[in-house]
Design an enzyme around this catalytic site. Sequence first.
Site, PDB file in Angstrom:
ATOM      1  N   GLY A   1      -4.100  53.760 -58.566  1.00 39.87           N
ATOM      2  CA  GLY A   1      -5.193  52.906 -58.107  1.00 39.87           C
ATOM      3  C   GLY A   1      -4.815  52.450 -56.712  1.00 39.87           C
ATOM      4  CG  HIS A   2      -3.649  54.718 -54.007  1.00 45.00           C
ATOM      5  ND1 HIS A   2      -3.169  55.835 -53.385  1.00 45.00           N
ATOM      6  CD2 HIS A   2      -2.814  54.488 -55.053  1.00 45.00           C
ATOM      7  CE1 HIS A   2      -2.099  56.269 -54.032  1.00 45.00           C
ATOM      8  NE2 HIS A   2      -1.873  55.472 -55.051  1.00 45.00           N
TER       9      HIS A   2
ATOM     10  CD  GLN B   1       1.273  57.898 -60.366  1.00 41.84           C
ATOM     11  OE1 GLN B   1       1.380  59.085 -60.099  1.00 41.84           O
ATOM     12  NE2 GLN B   1       0.100  57.317 -60.462  1.00 41.84           N
TER      13      GLN B   1
ATOM     14  CG  ASP C   1       0.334  49.045 -58.192  1.00 38.74           C
ATOM     15  OD1 ASP C   1      -0.520  49.927 -58.010  1.00 38.74           O
ATOM     16  OD2 ASP C   1       0.688  48.670 -59.326  1.00 38.74           O
TER      17      ASP C   1
ATOM     18  CE  LYS D   1       1.612  54.786 -54.134  1.00 41.19           C
ATOM     19  NZ  LYS D   1       2.045  53.544 -54.808  1.00 41.19           N
TER      20      LYS D   1
HETATM   21  P1  GDP Z   1      -1.011  51.450 -53.854  1.00 41.22           P
HETATM   22  O1  GDP Z   1      -1.212  51.840 -55.271  1.00 41.22           O
HETATM   23  O2  GDP Z   1       0.403  51.655 -53.398  1.00 41.22           O
HETATM   24  O3  GDP Z   1      -2.004  52.076 -52.924  1.00 41.22           O
HETATM   25  O4  GDP Z   1      -1.241  49.876 -53.792  1.00 41.22           O
HETATM   26  P2  GDP Z   1      -2.486  49.081 -54.456  1.00 41.22           P
HETATM   27  O5  GDP Z   1      -3.693  49.377 -53.660  1.00 41.22           O
HETATM   28  O6  GDP Z   1      -2.523  49.322 -55.928  1.00 41.22           O
HETATM   29  O7  GDP Z   1      -2.008  47.577 -54.271  1.00 41.22           O
HETATM   30  C1  GDP Z   1      -1.758  47.042 -53.011  1.00 41.22           C
HETATM   31  C2  GDP Z   1      -2.724  45.872 -52.754  1.00 41.22           C
HETATM   32  O8  GDP Z   1      -2.272  45.156 -51.631  1.00 41.22           O
HETATM   33  C3  GDP Z   1      -4.142  46.308 -52.412  1.00 41.22           C
HETATM   34  O9  GDP Z   1      -5.035  45.375 -52.966  1.00 41.22           O
HETATM   35  C4  GDP Z   1      -4.178  46.253 -50.885  1.00 41.22           C
HETATM   36  O10 GDP Z   1      -5.477  45.975 -50.366  1.00 41.22           O
HETATM   37  C5  GDP Z   1      -3.271  45.089 -50.625  1.00 41.22           C
HETATM   38  N1  GDP Z   1      -2.524  45.132 -49.375  1.00 41.22           N
HETATM   39  C6  GDP Z   1      -1.954  46.193 -48.733  1.00 41.22           C
HETATM   40  N2  GDP Z   1      -1.237  45.790 -47.670  1.00 41.22           N
HETATM   41  C7  GDP Z   1      -1.354  44.430 -47.633  1.00 41.22           C
HETATM   42  C8  GDP Z   1      -0.803  43.438 -46.780  1.00 41.22           C
HETATM   43  O11 GDP Z   1      -0.046  43.686 -45.842  1.00 41.22           O
HETATM   44  N3  GDP Z   1      -1.135  42.138 -47.064  1.00 41.22           N
HETATM   45  C9  GDP Z   1      -1.939  41.802 -48.111  1.00 41.22           C
HETATM   46  N4  GDP Z   1      -2.208  40.527 -48.316  1.00 41.22           N
HETATM   47  N5  GDP Z   1      -2.467  42.724 -48.932  1.00 41.22           N
HETATM   48  C10 GDP Z   1      -2.177  44.018 -48.692  1.00 41.22           C
HETATM   49  P1  IMO Z   2      -0.124  53.729 -57.850  1.00 39.50           P
HETATM   50  O1  IMO Z   2      -0.325  55.083 -57.275  1.00 39.50           O
HETATM   51  C1  IMO Z   2       1.998  51.239 -60.739  1.00 39.50           C
HETATM   52  C2  IMO Z   2       3.118  53.133 -64.541  1.00 39.50           C
HETATM   53  C3  IMO Z   2       2.435  52.640 -65.802  1.00 39.50           C
HETATM   54  C4  IMO Z   2       3.567  52.877 -66.811  1.00 39.50           C
HETATM   55  C5  IMO Z   2       4.163  54.197 -66.336  1.00 39.50           C
HETATM   56  C6  IMO Z   2       3.624  55.431 -67.058  1.00 39.50           C
HETATM   57  O2  IMO Z   2      -1.321  52.852 -57.845  1.00 39.50           O
HETATM   58  O3  IMO Z   2       1.100  53.064 -57.289  1.00 39.50           O
HETATM   59  P2  IMO Z   2       1.310  56.728 -66.942  1.00 39.50           P
HETATM   60  O4  IMO Z   2      -0.104  56.281 -67.210  1.00 39.50           O
HETATM   61  O5  IMO Z   2       1.534  57.266 -65.579  1.00 39.50           O
HETATM   62  O6  IMO Z   2       1.832  57.666 -68.017  1.00 39.50           O
HETATM   63  O7  IMO Z   2       2.196  55.386 -67.091  1.00 39.50           O
HETATM   64  O8  IMO Z   2       3.846  54.292 -64.959  1.00 39.50           O
HETATM   65  N1  IMO Z   2       2.195  53.571 -63.467  1.00 39.50           N
HETATM   66  C7  IMO Z   2       1.967  52.872 -62.349  1.00 39.50           C
HETATM   67  N2  IMO Z   2       2.408  51.653 -61.964  1.00 39.50           N
HETATM   68  N3  IMO Z   2       1.228  51.971 -59.906  1.00 39.50           N
HETATM   69  C8  IMO Z   2       0.807  53.203 -60.276  1.00 39.50           C
HETATM   70  O9  IMO Z   2       0.146  54.012 -59.441  1.00 39.50           O
HETATM   71  C9  IMO Z   2       1.135  53.691 -61.553  1.00 39.50           C
HETATM   72  N4  IMO Z   2       0.870  54.838 -62.221  1.00 39.50           N
HETATM   73  C10 IMO Z   2       1.532  54.753 -63.381  1.00 39.50           C
HETATM   74  O10 IMO Z   2       2.114  51.280 -65.694  1.00 39.50           O
HETATM   75  O11 IMO Z   2       4.565  51.893 -66.664  1.00 39.50           O
HETATM   76 MG    MG Z   3      -1.899  51.051 -57.054  1.00 37.06          MG
END
Ligand code: GDP
Ligand code: IMO
Ligand code: MG
Length: 429
Positions: A40-41, A223, A13, A16
């Site tokens: 979840g991106h 991840q 999270d 990416k």
């Molecule tokens: P990922 O799993 O690595 O793709 O990250 P997620 O999407 O799960 O979580 C990142 C969150 O931060 C998302 O809601 C993005 O829209 C948000 N985000 C990304 N870059 C920035 C930033 O520079 N500032 C803020 N405020 N939000 C951001």
């Molecule tokens: P993105 O791509 C954050 C964590 C779960 C748990 C462990 C194992 O959005 O960064 P799983 O369901 O993969 O067997 O769970 O990994 N986990 C993540 N944490 N971002 C993710 O994906 C994750 N995908 C799995 O919370 O601790």
């Molecule tokens: Mg994510």
Amino acid sequence: MSSVVIIGAQWGDEGKGKVVDYLAQQADAVVRYSGGSNAGHTVVVDGIAYKLRLLPSGILYHGKTCVLGNGVVINPRVVLGEIKEMQDKGVDISRIAISDRAHVVFPYHERLDELQEAALGDAKIGTTKGGIGPCYMDKVARVGIRICDLMESDTFAEKLKINVAAKNDIITKIYGGEPFDYDAMLKEYLEYAEIFRQYVTDTGVVLDELFAANKKVLFEGAQATFLDIDHGTYPYVTSSNPTSGNAAVGSGVGPRFIDHVVGVVKAYTTRVGEGPFVTELFDTDGPGNYIRETAKEYGTVTGRPRRCGWLDAFMLKYSARVNSLDYLAITRLDILDGMPKIKMCVGYKIDGVEIKQIPASLKTLAKVEPVYEEFNGWMTDITGCRSFDELPENAKKYLKRIKEVAGVELGIVSVGPERNQTIVMADLL
Ligand code: GDP
Ligand code: IMO
Ligand code: MG
């Protein structure tokens, strides 16, 4: 030819999706190579948030090839749901390519994920319950069902029969759960197969052709490094290799095709699920809570509150080593705008003595005390900054220290979720 792997350098999270979406402007293809719908991106374009779990983040542009590689585990229900959602939003989905070698996630994997977690009690991993671990278990045990099997109805029927019987035995006899109905599952998946067929191909060949034509390819990690089955905080990890080396294995190209690796790093640290977290903040009305509520740190997939803490820059040194990081992309720096004091972990100590490497043993890791440096905050809104020079001095100091401790150049600084809220410091693709 030019290709860049984007990986998470912490526990996921990191943003990416945002970084991939930004760089995808210049790319011809975006490839997912590991994980499944546990990812979840979130990508924000013109105020609309798109939540992607399996489809690569390049999907929001017209005409980019979006590949689900052989290293991904695919839940057809989830991916078809995403395709439908994209179609409804008018997004071009004609360039999706799904590997015939990718493994398929079934409802028995999801059920086993839940049952295994429940059986672990207090020792649970805190998985996303998406059946990801059990699907990779089948892959490694050589009993999994691949997309190419799904394309052959007789092969599929045979393999599914064996798998449903075997899983029903485990579900009923070990866990006392309800068995699955083979006929209903066969019917459901054969319907998915017909919709999938148009997208299924040998995606290694697709990528080879793109490279031969000098096209630009982005590999989108899911991840993160510390969730990696080999390099993460085992057993509190996911069941695949999110690290950069797997971009080659998980997409069927050789390692020579990879030019650069970018590690995405949040300006602080979060973790969702169980496991060690050296810089975790446990307060309910202090900086930890401030970060969670300001940044809305709740899981995209599960809605769970994310554990929040100070940036652990010592972890980044490890990430730099195991991924060959060329650049860092620092995200969510704007979340720290309202914090008068900010801490950064720059080293680890055990019994007062600094250690040089991150220990493999969780028992040893539990003894670690973080070595903090404190920074004055900048107390200014930085979401409008578009160059490094425009950032307040205290923000620059903070970023420079991250670079020093990690030993990696800064490539991107993100100051908001939108595409244009991005400071580019290097030519990445
Ligand atoms: P990922 O799993 O690595 O793709 O990250 P997620 O999407 O799960 O979580 C990142 C969150 O931060 C998302 O809601 C993005 O829209 C948000 N985000 C990304 N870059 C920035 C930033 O520079 N500032 C803020 N405020 N939000 C951001
Ligand atoms: P993105 O791509 C954050 C964590 C779960 C748990 C462990 C194992 O959005 O960064 P799983 O369901 O993969 O067997 O769970 O990994 N986990 C993540 N944490 N971002 C993710 O994906 C994750 N995908 C799995 O919370 O601790
Ligand atoms: Mg994510």
